[in-house]
Design a protein around this motif. Structure first.
Motif, mmCIF file in Angstrom:
data_model
loop_
_atom_site.group_PDB
_atom_site.id
_atom_site.type_symbol
_atom_site.label_atom_id
_atom_site.label_comp_id
_atom_site.label_asym_id
_atom_site.label_seq_id
_atom_site.Cartn_x
_atom_site.Cartn_y
_atom_site.Cartn_z
ATOM 1 N N LYS A 1 37.487 40.738 34.372
ATOM 2 C CA LYS A 1 38.413 41.849 34.554
ATOM 3 C C LYS A 1 39.847 41.422 34.208
ATOM 4 O O LYS A 1 40.585 42.141 33.536
ATOM 5 N N LEU A 2 40.217 40.238 34.653
ATOM 6 C CA LEU A 2 41.587 39.764 34.412
ATOM 7 C C LEU A 2 41.813 39.429 32.941
ATOM 8 O O LEU A 2 42.875 39.708 32.383
ATOM 9 N N LEU A 3 40.794 38.833 32.310
ATOM 10 C CA LEU A 3 40.955 38.491 30.887
ATOM 11 C C LEU A 3 41.006 39.756 30.035
ATOM 12 O O LEU A 3 41.660 39.797 28.997
ATOM 13 N N GLY A 4 40.343 40.798 30.537
ATOM 14 C CA GLY A 4 40.274 42.033 29.763
ATOM 15 C C GLY A 4 41.462 42.958 29.985
ATOM 16 O O GLY A 4 41.644 43.931 29.256
ATOM 17 N N ASN A 5 42.229 42.701 31.012
ATOM 18 C CA ASN A 5 43.344 43.599 31.319
ATOM 19 C C ASN A 5 44.598 42.776 31.632
ATOM 20 O O ASN A 5 44.888 42.451 32.788
ATOM 21 N N LYS A 6 45.319 42.466 30.566
ATOM 22 C CA LYS A 6 46.467 41.550 30.698
ATOM 23 C C LYS A 6 47.543 42.106 31.610
ATOM 24 O O LYS A 6 48.183 41.373 32.354
ATOM 25 N N GLU A 7 47.735 43.426 31.531
ATOM 26 C CA GLU A 7 48.807 44.012 32.357
ATOM 27 C C GLU A 7 48.474 43.905 33.838
ATOM 28 O O GLU A 7 49.331 43.583 34.664
ATOM 29 N N TYR A 8 47.231 44.198 34.168
ATOM 30 C CA TYR A 8 46.796 44.100 35.566
ATOM 31 C C TYR A 8 46.939 42.652 36.048
ATOM 32 O O TYR A 8 47.438 42.379 37.139
ATOM 33 N N ALA A 9 46.519 41.724 35.182
ATOM 34 C CA ALA A 9 46.610 40.299 35.529
ATOM 35 C C ALA A 9 48.063 39.905 35.776
ATOM 36 O O ALA A 9 48.379 39.211 36.755
ATOM 37 N N ALA A 10 48.955 40.380 34.923
ATOM 38 C CA ALA A 10 50.376 40.026 35.070
ATOM 39 C C ALA A 10 50.952 40.648 36.343
ATOM 40 O O ALA A 10 51.759 40.027 37.056
ATOM 41 N N TRP A 11 50.523 41.860 36.655
ATOM 42 C CA TRP A 11 51.001 42.544 37.869
ATOM 43 C C TRP A 11 50.556 41.774 39.129
ATOM 44 O O TRP A 11 51.352 41.534 40.039
ATOM 45 N N LEU A 12 49.286 41.352 39.142
ATOM 46 C CA LEU A 12 48.799 40.560 40.290
ATOM 47 C C LEU A 12 49.597 39.261 40.402
ATOM 48 O O LEU A 12 49.955 38.825 41.495
ATOM 49 N N GLY A 13 49.870 38.646 39.253
ATOM 50 C CA GLY A 13 50.612 37.385 39.230
ATOM 51 C C GLY A 13 52.020 37.556 39.794
ATOM 52 O O GLY A 13 52.489 36.712 40.559
ATOM 53 N N ARG A 14 52.663 38.657 39.412
ATOM 54 C CA ARG A 14 54.026 38.899 39.933
ATOM 55 C C ARG A 14 53.988 39.099 41.446
ATOM 56 O O ARG A 14 54.813 38.578 42.190
#
Ligand code: UDP
Length: 415
Positions: A367-380
């Protein structure tokens, strides 16, 4: 034995201002003012090695800088004493250990020697972990406040060892634990203070891109392919095989590489075996990189964390899980098991993703590899969560409030 702390230059309190805001530094100074004239005496069993020494090495100089007279002393012991306390440590963690009457005698005999010989002075005696716990006997001659700081998870201890330690603990004014689920019912005041990371340490500071590239080159990693990483000692409880299985599921549909990096611990006879099994499982798979990292490779660990696309922590059991804190501080999306202190850090779908199985871990990584924006949001969000809760400056504030509260039993002091 008095500690001289100044092996290498350390961050100054004002250096934290740009990260946490200058007003927080002022607040720390104000709180420190309420302890003026008081000597805080820390006692543990070693100046180097292990998490407790690591925390004190950073904490004592920072307390001094804001005007608190914090000092640090260690007890002395023989090898047989530390063999016994290591067994106690494991038993308190719930592991089966063969502990004889003689072991208890050794503990009492060495404790007695320390009680007689250790020159202690101070207003607050902050005693860390079980090794020096018996020093409380000295409160007969030394007035002051006594705190026992427990850095281990004693929620499910060997009963005999816990009863033995508990007999000393109940004579303290207060006990401090790292997480709510690590503690025990006690008739004294209890405080919960979670561990922290130092954002200015080599392990966590921002690195130049060239430094990161050098580390990637050294370990033969492809800069242009997503990196899934778990950084942990090679230990069954960190489930490295589960990590490989999850990676293989992801790898079927997404081109990526796995990094399993960590050391083997000298005091852990199993780690060599785990490493061998992991290497065997990964052999012939060019996208799986098993990296044996020597101790004190903080910059390398930092670089691997910063270079990662997703950080995994698929532990079966976990204490607090500092690797998770470190990854989150670096703004990385984390996939971690819902165990131990990880749950204080990863709020599912807000500051990372929790998983409960190999399949769950694979699903989350995909899921994270497929959705960079979501991954970046979680990271922030992850970075912000660590900033609010798990940096050394928060830890410092908790310590100050703890010390102050000992003199103000009726104050409402929120820790
Ligand atoms: N660590 C390290 N080198 C390694 C593996 C781990 O420096 O090869 C560090 C890691 O960065 C973290 C700590 O060791 O700071 C591990 O703490 P954690 O609470 O995650 O797990 P523990 O090893 O205490 O079970």
């Amino acid at each position: 034995m008095e500690k001289t702390i100044s092996h290498h230059p350390r961050a100054k309190i004002q250096d934290y201002g740009p990260i946490i805001g200058r007003s927080t530094i002022e607040e720390l100074r104000t709180l420190a003012g309420r302890l003026s004239g008081k000597v805080i005496q820390n006692v543990n069993s070693t100046f180097t090695g292990g998490g407790v020494a690591e925390i004190l090495t950073r904490m004592v100089p920072l307390l001094n800088q804001i005007g608190v007279d914090a000092q640090w002393t260690t007890i002395s012991g023989r090898k047989d004493f530390f063999d016994v306390t290591k067994k106690f440590h494991n038993a308190l963690h719930g592991r089966k250990e063969d502990i004889s009457t003689e072991d208890f005698d050794i503990f009492l005999e060495v404790s007695k020697k320390n009680i007689e010989e250790l020159k202690l002075h101070g207003d607050i005696f902050y005693i860390h972990d079980p090794q020096p716990v018996a020093l409380i006997v000295k409160r007969k001659e030394l007035e002051g406040k006594w705190i026992w700081r427990c850095h281990i998870d004693v929620s499910n201890p060997d009963k005999r060892v816990w009863e033995f330690i508990r007999n000393f603990v109940t004579d303290y004014d207060a006990a401090v634990f790292s997480a709510p689920n690590f503690s025990q019912v006690l008739p004294i005041r209890q405080f919960l203070i979670s561990p922290s990371i130092d954002p200015l340490s080599d392990k966590n500071k921002e690195l130049a891109p060239e430094t990161i590239d050098t580390v990637l080159n050294k370990y033969g990693l492809d800069k242009d392919k997503p990196i899934i990483a778990q950084i942990s000692r090679f230990d069954y409880l960190k489930d490295p095989i589960g990590v490989i299985q999850a990676f293989e599921m992801v790898r079927k549909s997404i081109d990526c590489q796995l990094v399993l990096a960590g050391g083997t611990a000298e005091d852990d006879p199993e780690s060599g075996k785990v490493l061998e099994e992991v290497k065997e499982r990964a052999s012939g798979k060019p996208d799986i990189h098993i990296l044996l990292i020597p101790p004190e490779s903080d910059i390398e660990i930092n670089a691997l964390q910063q270079a990662s696309t997703v950080i995994l922590q698929k532990s079966i059991k976990e204490g607090f899980g500092l690797t998770v804190t470190e990854a989150m501080w670096k703004g990385k999306p984390v996939v971690a098991s819902a165990v131990g202190g990880i749950q204080l850090q990863v709020k599912n779908k807000l500051t990372g993703l929790l998983c409960h199985s190999v399949e769950g871990a694979a699903y989350a990584v995909r899921k994270l590899l497929g959705n960079k924006e979501y991954a970046a949001w979680l990271g922030r969000n992850a970075r912000e969560h660590v900033k609010q809760n798990f940096l050394i400056t928060r830890h410092l504030k908790d310590y100050l409030l703890l010390f102050i509260s000992l003199y103000n039993p009726s104050d409402t002091i929120y820790l």
